[in-house]
Design a protein around this motif. Sequence first.
Motif, PDB file in Angstrom:
ATOM      1  N   LEU A 136       0.816  -1.224   0.000  1.00 24.19           N
ATOM      2  CA  LEU A 136       0.000   0.000   0.000  1.00 24.19           C
ATOM      3  C   LEU A 136       0.844   1.265   0.000  1.00 24.19           C
ATOM      4  O   LEU A 136       0.561   2.209  -0.749  1.00 24.19           O
ATOM      5  CB  LEU A 136      -0.949   0.002   1.201  1.00 24.19           C
ATOM      6  CG  LEU A 136      -2.102  -0.993   1.128  1.00 24.19           C
ATOM      7  CD1 LEU A 136      -2.843  -1.056   2.458  1.00 24.19           C
ATOM      8  CD2 LEU A 136      -3.050  -0.625   0.006  1.00 24.19           C
ATOM      9  N   VAL A 137       1.893   1.303   0.812  1.00 21.21           N
ATOM     10  CA  VAL A 137       2.749   2.494   0.880  1.00 21.21           C
ATOM     11  C   VAL A 137       3.477   2.690  -0.447  1.00 21.21           C
ATOM     12  O   VAL A 137       3.552   3.806  -0.972  1.00 21.21           O
ATOM     13  CB  VAL A 137       3.727   2.405   2.062  1.00 21.21           C
ATOM     14  CG1 VAL A 137       4.788   3.483   1.997  1.00 21.21           C
ATOM     15  CG2 VAL A 137       2.965   2.496   3.381  1.00 21.21           C
ATOM     16  N   ALA A 138       4.014   1.612  -1.010  1.00 20.49           N
ATOM     17  CA  ALA A 138       4.722   1.725  -2.285  1.00 20.49           C
ATOM     18  C   ALA A 138       3.773   2.162  -3.402  1.00 20.49           C
ATOM     19  O   ALA A 138       4.139   3.003  -4.236  1.00 20.49           O
ATOM     20  CB  ALA A 138       5.401   0.398  -2.642  1.00 20.49           C
ATOM     21  N   ALA A 139       2.563   1.614  -3.418  1.00 21.82           N
ATOM     22  CA  ALA A 139       1.581   2.017  -4.434  1.00 21.82           C
ATOM     23  C   ALA A 139       1.221   3.488  -4.278  1.00 21.82           C
ATOM     24  O   ALA A 139       1.173   4.234  -5.265  1.00 21.82           O
ATOM     25  CB  ALA A 139       0.334   1.147  -4.343  1.00 21.82           C
ATOM     26  N   ALA A 140       0.979   3.917  -3.046  1.00 27.37           N
ATOM     27  CA  ALA A 140       0.637   5.322  -2.803  1.00 27.37           C
ATOM     28  C   ALA A 140       1.782   6.243  -3.206  1.00 27.37           C
ATOM     29  O   ALA A 140       1.554   7.304  -3.814  1.00 27.37           O
ATOM     30  CB  ALA A 140       0.284   5.529  -1.332  1.00 27.37           C
ATOM     31  N   LEU A 141       3.006   5.846  -2.903  1.00 26.94           N
ATOM     32  CA  LEU A 141       4.166   6.650  -3.285  1.00 26.94           C
ATOM     33  C   LEU A 141       4.288   6.740  -4.801  1.00 26.94           C
ATOM     34  O   LEU A 141       4.492   7.822  -5.359  1.00 26.94           O
ATOM     35  CB  LEU A 141       5.442   6.066  -2.675  1.00 26.94           C
ATOM     36  CG  LEU A 141       6.740   6.787  -2.992  1.00 26.94           C
ATOM     37  CD1 LEU A 141       6.703   8.218  -2.461  1.00 26.94           C
ATOM     38  CD2 LEU A 141       7.918   6.028  -2.409  1.00 26.94           C
ATOM     39  N   GLY A 142       4.159   5.604  -5.480  1.00 27.00           N
ATOM     40  CA  GLY A 142       4.246   5.605  -6.941  1.00 27.00           C
ATOM     41  C   GLY A 142       3.169   6.451  -7.586  1.00 27.00           C
ATOM     42  O   GLY A 142       3.431   7.217  -8.517  1.00 27.00           O
ATOM     43  N   LEU A 143       1.947   6.328  -7.091  1.00 27.18           N
ATOM     44  CA  LEU A 143       0.838   7.130  -7.627  1.00 27.18           C
ATOM     45  C   LEU A 143       1.032   8.612  -7.303  1.00 27.18           C
ATOM     46  O   LEU A 143       0.759   9.480  -8.143  1.00 27.18           O
ATOM     47  CB  LEU A 143      -0.495   6.638  -7.074  1.00 27.18           C
ATOM     48  CG  LEU A 143      -0.932   5.243  -7.524  1.00 27.18           C
ATOM     49  CD1 LEU A 143      -2.130   4.765  -6.717  1.00 27.18           C
ATOM     50  CD2 LEU A 143      -1.229   5.223  -9.013  1.00 27.18           C
ATOM     51  N   GLY A 144       1.517   8.895  -6.104  1.00 27.65           N
ATOM     52  CA  GLY A 144       1.761  10.285  -5.721  1.00 27.65           C
ATOM     53  C   GLY A 144       2.829  10.943  -6.571  1.00 27.65           C
ATOM     54  O   GLY A 144       2.671  12.092  -7.006  1.00 27.65           O
ATOM     55  N   LEU A 145       3.912  10.221  -6.824  1.00 27.89           N
ATOM     56  CA  LEU A 145       4.970  10.775  -7.683  1.00 27.89           C
ATOM     57  C   LEU A 145       4.465  10.977  -9.109  1.00 27.89           C
ATOM     58  O   LEU A 145       4.807  11.968  -9.758  1.00 27.89           O
ATOM     59  CB  LEU A 145       6.201   9.866  -7.663  1.00 27.89           C
ATOM     60  CG  LEU A 145       6.989   9.865  -6.363  1.00 27.89           C
ATOM     61  CD1 LEU A 145       8.014   8.730  -6.363  1.00 27.89           C
ATOM     62  CD2 LEU A 145       7.684  11.205  -6.144  1.00 27.89           C
TER      63      LEU A 145
END
Length: 103
Positions: A78-87
């Motif tokens: 979840l954190v990695a997905a959120a980071l990727g989407l945020g970037l």
Amino acid sequence: MVHPFPSILDGVVVGAVALLAGGGVALATLLGLSMIALQMAIGALNDLVDAPADAGRVPPKPIPAQEVSVATARTVALVAAALGLGLAAVVDPRLVGLALVVL
């Protein structure tokens, strides 16, 4: 669980393509980091889904070997997905759609 070598390699390729397409270093870096995070999310999610099938595998996978808990793997995904989407959103909000396709 996050498969660092292929994740980083994918990010480097995305960054290089961005540079070749005429993007600046900042853009290429953001896109590359976004791809790395998305790939890490995919790796963690894949290990979660495959954990039952990976039980007893040699070498052991982290979740069935109880080196990583299911809760930790979910958090990483979840954190990695959120980071990727945020970037991706920082680069261009429309890019989030493509990032979701990657996921």
